[in-house]
Design a protein around this motif. Structure first.
Motif, PDB file in Angstrom:
ATOM      1  N   ILE A 112      -4.357  -5.199   1.152  1.00 42.76           N
ATOM      2  CA  ILE A 112      -3.031  -5.670   0.751  1.00 42.76           C
ATOM      3  C   ILE A 112      -2.869  -5.456  -0.744  1.00 42.76           C
ATOM      4  O   ILE A 112      -3.745  -5.776  -1.536  1.00 42.76           O
ATOM      5  N   SER A 113      -1.740  -4.918  -1.130  1.00 35.08           N
ATOM      6  CA  SER A 113      -1.485  -4.584  -2.535  1.00 35.08           C
ATOM      7  C   SER A 113      -1.659  -5.811  -3.435  1.00 35.08           C
ATOM      8  O   SER A 113      -1.140  -6.889  -3.138  1.00 35.08           O
ATOM      9  N   PRO A 114      -2.383  -5.663  -4.543  1.00 33.14           N
ATOM     10  CA  PRO A 114      -2.485  -6.771  -5.507  1.00 33.14           C
ATOM     11  C   PRO A 114      -1.118  -7.231  -6.000  1.00 33.14           C
ATOM     12  O   PRO A 114      -0.928  -8.408  -6.311  1.00 33.14           O
ATOM     13  N   ALA A 115      -0.156  -6.301  -6.065  1.00 35.31           N
ATOM     14  CA  ALA A 115       1.194  -6.673  -6.496  1.00 35.31           C
ATOM     15  C   ALA A 115       1.827  -7.655  -5.516  1.00 35.31           C
ATOM     16  O   ALA A 115       2.522  -8.594  -5.916  1.00 35.31           O
ATOM     17  N   VAL A 116       1.576  -7.454  -4.217  1.00 37.02           N
ATOM     18  CA  VAL A 116       2.116  -8.359  -3.201  1.00 37.02           C
ATOM     19  C   VAL A 116       1.450  -9.731  -3.302  1.00 37.02           C
ATOM     20  O   VAL A 116       2.126 -10.771  -3.291  1.00 37.02           O
ATOM     21  N   LEU A 371       6.718   0.884 -10.060  1.00 42.90           N
ATOM     22  CA  LEU A 371       6.772   0.495  -8.650  1.00 42.90           C
ATOM     23  C   LEU A 371       5.981  -0.774  -8.344  1.00 42.90           C
ATOM     24  O   LEU A 371       6.513  -1.701  -7.713  1.00 42.90           O
ATOM     25  N   PRO A 372       4.691  -0.897  -8.753  1.00 47.50           N
ATOM     26  CA  PRO A 372       3.983  -2.159  -8.477  1.00 47.50           C
ATOM     27  C   PRO A 372       4.647  -3.371  -9.121  1.00 47.50           C
ATOM     28  O   PRO A 372       4.657  -4.461  -8.532  1.00 47.50           O
ATOM     29  N   GLY A 397       6.375  -3.987   2.685  1.00 51.59           N
ATOM     30  CA  GLY A 397       7.292  -2.890   2.985  1.00 51.59           C
ATOM     31  C   GLY A 397       7.560  -2.014   1.769  1.00 51.59           C
ATOM     32  O   GLY A 397       7.550  -0.778   1.846  1.00 51.59           O
ATOM     33  N   LEU A 398       7.785  -2.652   0.634  1.00 51.29           N
ATOM     34  CA  LEU A 398       8.042  -1.884  -0.591  1.00 51.29           C
ATOM     35  C   LEU A 398       6.803  -1.112  -1.051  1.00 51.29           C
ATOM     36  O   LEU A 398       6.908  -0.012  -1.590  1.00 51.29           O
ATOM     37  N   SER A 399       5.621  -1.696  -0.827  1.00 49.41           N
ATOM     38  CA  SER A 399       4.398  -0.999  -1.243  1.00 49.41           C
ATOM     39  C   SER A 399       4.170   0.275  -0.427  1.00 49.41           C
ATOM     40  O   SER A 399       3.479   1.191  -0.881  1.00 49.41           O
ATOM     41  N   LEU A 400       4.778   0.352   0.761  1.00 51.10           N
ATOM     42  CA  LEU A 400       4.670   1.568   1.569  1.00 51.10           C
ATOM     43  C   LEU A 400       5.380   2.756   0.922  1.00 51.10           C
ATOM     44  O   LEU A 400       5.076   3.911   1.225  1.00 51.10           O
ATOM     45  N   LEU A 401       6.337   2.457   0.016  1.00 55.12           N
ATOM     46  CA  LEU A 401       7.047   3.541  -0.665  1.00 55.12           C
ATOM     47  C   LEU A 401       6.101   4.439  -1.453  1.00 55.12           C
ATOM     48  O   LEU A 401       6.372   5.623  -1.652  1.00 55.12           O
ATOM     49  N   GLU A 402       4.973   3.862  -1.869  1.00 53.38           N
ATOM     50  CA  GLU A 402       3.999   4.629  -2.639  1.00 53.38           C
ATOM     51  C   GLU A 402       3.358   5.730  -1.794  1.00 53.38           C
ATOM     52  O   GLU A 402       2.801   6.692  -2.328  1.00 53.38           O
ATOM     53  N   LEU A 403       3.446   5.570  -0.456  1.00 53.38           N
ATOM     54  CA  LEU A 403       2.845   6.562   0.431  1.00 53.38           C
ATOM     55  C   LEU A 403       3.756   7.759   0.695  1.00 53.38           C
ATOM     56  O   LEU A 403       3.277   8.837   1.060  1.00 53.38           O
ATOM     57  N   LEU A 404       5.069   7.573   0.545  1.00 51.68           N
ATOM     58  CA  LEU A 404       6.020   8.588   0.988  1.00 51.68           C
ATOM     59  C   LEU A 404       5.778   9.982   0.392  1.00 51.68           C
ATOM     60  O   LEU A 404       5.781  10.973   1.134  1.00 51.68           O
ATOM     61  N   SER A 430      -6.376  11.769  -0.424  1.00 51.87           N
ATOM     62  CA  SER A 430      -5.562  10.708  -1.018  1.00 51.87           C
ATOM     63  C   SER A 430      -6.234   9.358  -0.793  1.00 51.87           C
ATOM     64  O   SER A 430      -6.511   8.979   0.352  1.00 51.87           O
ATOM     65  N   ALA A 431      -6.480   8.652  -1.878  1.00 49.21           N
ATOM     66  CA  ALA A 431      -7.066   7.311  -1.789  1.00 49.21           C
ATOM     67  C   ALA A 431      -5.934   6.290  -1.845  1.00 49.21           C
ATOM     68  O   ALA A 431      -5.397   6.007  -2.917  1.00 49.21           O
ATOM     69  N   THR A 432      -5.548   5.758  -0.686  1.00 53.59           N
ATOM     70  CA  THR A 432      -4.479   4.767  -0.606  1.00 53.59           C
ATOM     71  C   THR A 432      -5.029   3.500   0.038  1.00 53.59           C
ATOM     72  O   THR A 432      -6.187   3.459   0.466  1.00 53.59           O
ATOM     73  N   PHE A 433      -4.194   2.486   0.132  1.00 57.74           N
ATOM     74  CA  PHE A 433      -4.656   1.234   0.725  1.00 57.74           C
ATOM     75  C   PHE A 433      -5.086   1.433   2.178  1.00 57.74           C
ATOM     76  O   PHE A 433      -5.868   0.650   2.716  1.00 57.74           O
TER      77      PHE A 433
END
Length: 498
Positions: A112-116, A371-372, A397-404, A430-433
């Motif tokens: 889970i994103s630290p920003a969230v 974005l974060p 949901g917003l953190s998913l934008l980083e994947l687009l 790609s290193a993503t969540f």
């Protein structure tokens, strides 16, 4: 456990347990008040979190108990569904956590994103401050954060009411004593918590002056505070509203616990957290809290950091702190009844303010761009204006934008090879969540000693969630005196790790 009892570190664990006990007592009661339930409900959770969860925890130095992060959602449950609904909800939530731990999904909560997470905690902090502000006047919080915020000027204007003004003064005494102690305390007493000093000072002032303020109501026996489920338990467990709320509590409590455990790991060089074991232990704790009619629990960073800073070396300190809470509540309930409610509110106002970490959002913006920071702000705003679960879902949901921009190449290949006495870990893709649990597991499995070469030459993208995990891992390993070399890093990635 026998080794801890007989070892040379028993004295350090014993001392640490006293410190954690002193930190936990006012927080257990205060969080219960903020949750809209009697203070003893929080104490029961603290006892279970210390003795039971401490015995089985996958993070030995983490301390579990009632958490400010769940106070808002519990307040809503009690207001809308009644206190009787809390038990069945926690039984289901605990069962979900146990199953999740057995299914080995603990690592995914770290994704889970630290920003969230920090946006959620900031939103909770705001709600606690605006809610407990009214308790400072011996009044009750209103039904929502916005209503509490709007009503705040009215409380100030109503200070002509002598009793309200007296309660507010007691709350201010608590806050000033707490902050003053933390700023000016002597080095020899650095482990004495400010919250305890604030509550004791306010209690003594109210007692010796005979002030007419509301005080904590505690039953004669802690056993009387235990509320077993009634005959309608099965029907309540099948209620869709109960099930939905239980899923929300299980998700939020698990995320907060495991992120707190990761933070505790950064504070010491001892045994690392077993996330799945920790998740199952928390589930057992919440199951028991459900059957006892107490508050939900999580791993809590304030008590855990106090535990580490006090020199704890094993789970014994956590277990003993639960024993001290049980002994205090069983033997000295009359003392707890002298504590003004406004004093606990004062402690919680400071706790809420500290949850709104502006330094964290500045850190995210500086290293990872807007974005974060937007995710953090959106999560905070939605938590305050709607509810906790909606805020978290909006943030995710917003953190998913980083994947687009990288949707066609989301895979991450992790290759490990020996280079003489060194270990080389090569990342490609790609290193993503989405890949964080796998990457984290591979890094944690590396030998504790020796040079590690992190080859990121073919790493096309890294999101802020994975980058934060990588930065923390490098920092922790270097802090233990080991060498980590970065090969192929340029631009932002090199800035992050150095």
């Amino acid at each position: 456990m026998l080794k801890a009892l007989s070892g040379v570190n028993f004295g350090r664990d014993f001392t640490a347990s006293i410190v954690v006990f002193l930190v936990a007592m006012p927080l257990c009661m205060g969080i219960a008040v903020a949750s809209g339930v009697p203070p003893e409900k929080g104490l029961i959770t603290g006892i279970i979190g210390g003795i039971i969860v401490g015995l089985f925890a996958g993070s030995p130095l983490q301390v579990s108990g009632p958490a400010a992060g769940l106070a808002v959602i519990v307040f809503e449950i009690v207001r809308e569904q009644g206190l009787s609904a809390l038990g069945p909800i926690l039984i289901l939530a605990g069962a979900i956590q146990v199953v999740a731990g057995i299914a080995r999904v603990g690592g995914w909560f770290r994704a889970i994103s630290p920003a969230v997470v920090h946006g959620m905690l900031a939103g909770i902090g705001v709600l606690i401050v605006v809610g407990q502000f009214h308790v400072l006047f011996d009044d009750k919080p209103l039904s929502s954060g916005l209503h509490n915020l709007i009503a705040m000027p009215g409380q100030i204007l109503g200070l002509s009411n002598q009793d309200a003004a007296t309660a507010f003064t007691v709350g201010l005494v608590t806050i000033f004593a707490m902050l003053g102690w933390e700023k000016f305390r002597p080095a020899a007493l650095k482990l004495l918590p400010g919250a305890l000093v604030g509550v004791v000072t306010a209690t003594l002032v109210a007692f010796f002056l005979g002030l007419p303020v509301a005080r904590v109501a505690v039953p004669e026996s802690i056993v009387a505070a235990v509320t077993l489920p009634d005959d309608g338990l099965v029907a309540q467990l099948l209620n869709p509203a109960i099930l939905t709320t239980a899923i929300a509590i299980a998700f939020i409590a698990s995320a907060e616990t495991l992120l707190s455990a990761a933070a505790v790991d950064r504070m010491h060089n001892g045994v690392r957290t077993n996330y799945n074991q920790e998740l199952s232990a928390q589930g057992v704790g919440n199951l028991l809290c459900g059957f006892a009619g107490a508050l939900p629990m999580t791993g809590v960073i304030v008590r855990s950091s106090a535990n580490v800073q006090a020199g704890a070396t094993s789970r014994l300190s956590t277990i003993l702190h639960g024993v001290w809470i049980l002994g205090f509540v069983a033997l000295l309930p009359w003392l707890l009844r002298e504590i003004p409610m406004a004093a606990l509110a004062g402690v919680l106002v400071i706790t809420g303010v500290r949850l709104v970490s502006l330094s964290h959002v500045k850190h995210l913006f500086h290293l990872y761009g807007p974005l974060p920071a937007i995710v953090w702000a959106a999560t905070l705003i939605c938590v305050v204006t709607t509810d906790l679960l909606t805020g978290v879902l909006v943030g995710i949901g917003l953190s998913l934008l980083e994947l687009l921009p990288h949707a066609r190449r989301l895979g991450l290949d992790v290759q490990q090879a020996e280079r003489g006495e060194a270990q080389e870990v090569a990342l490609q893709g790609s290193a993503t969540f989405l890949s964080l649990p796998k990457l984290s597991a591979r890094l944690e499995a590396l030998p504790a000693k020796g040079l590690v070469i992190l080859n990121v030459e073919r790493l096309g993208h890294i999101d802020h969630t994975c980058a934060e995990m990588l930065r923390e891992w490098v920092t922790r390993r270097r802090g233990a005196g080991e060498t980590v070399e970065l090969f192929g890093a340029t631009g932002r990635l090199r800035q992050i790790v150095t």
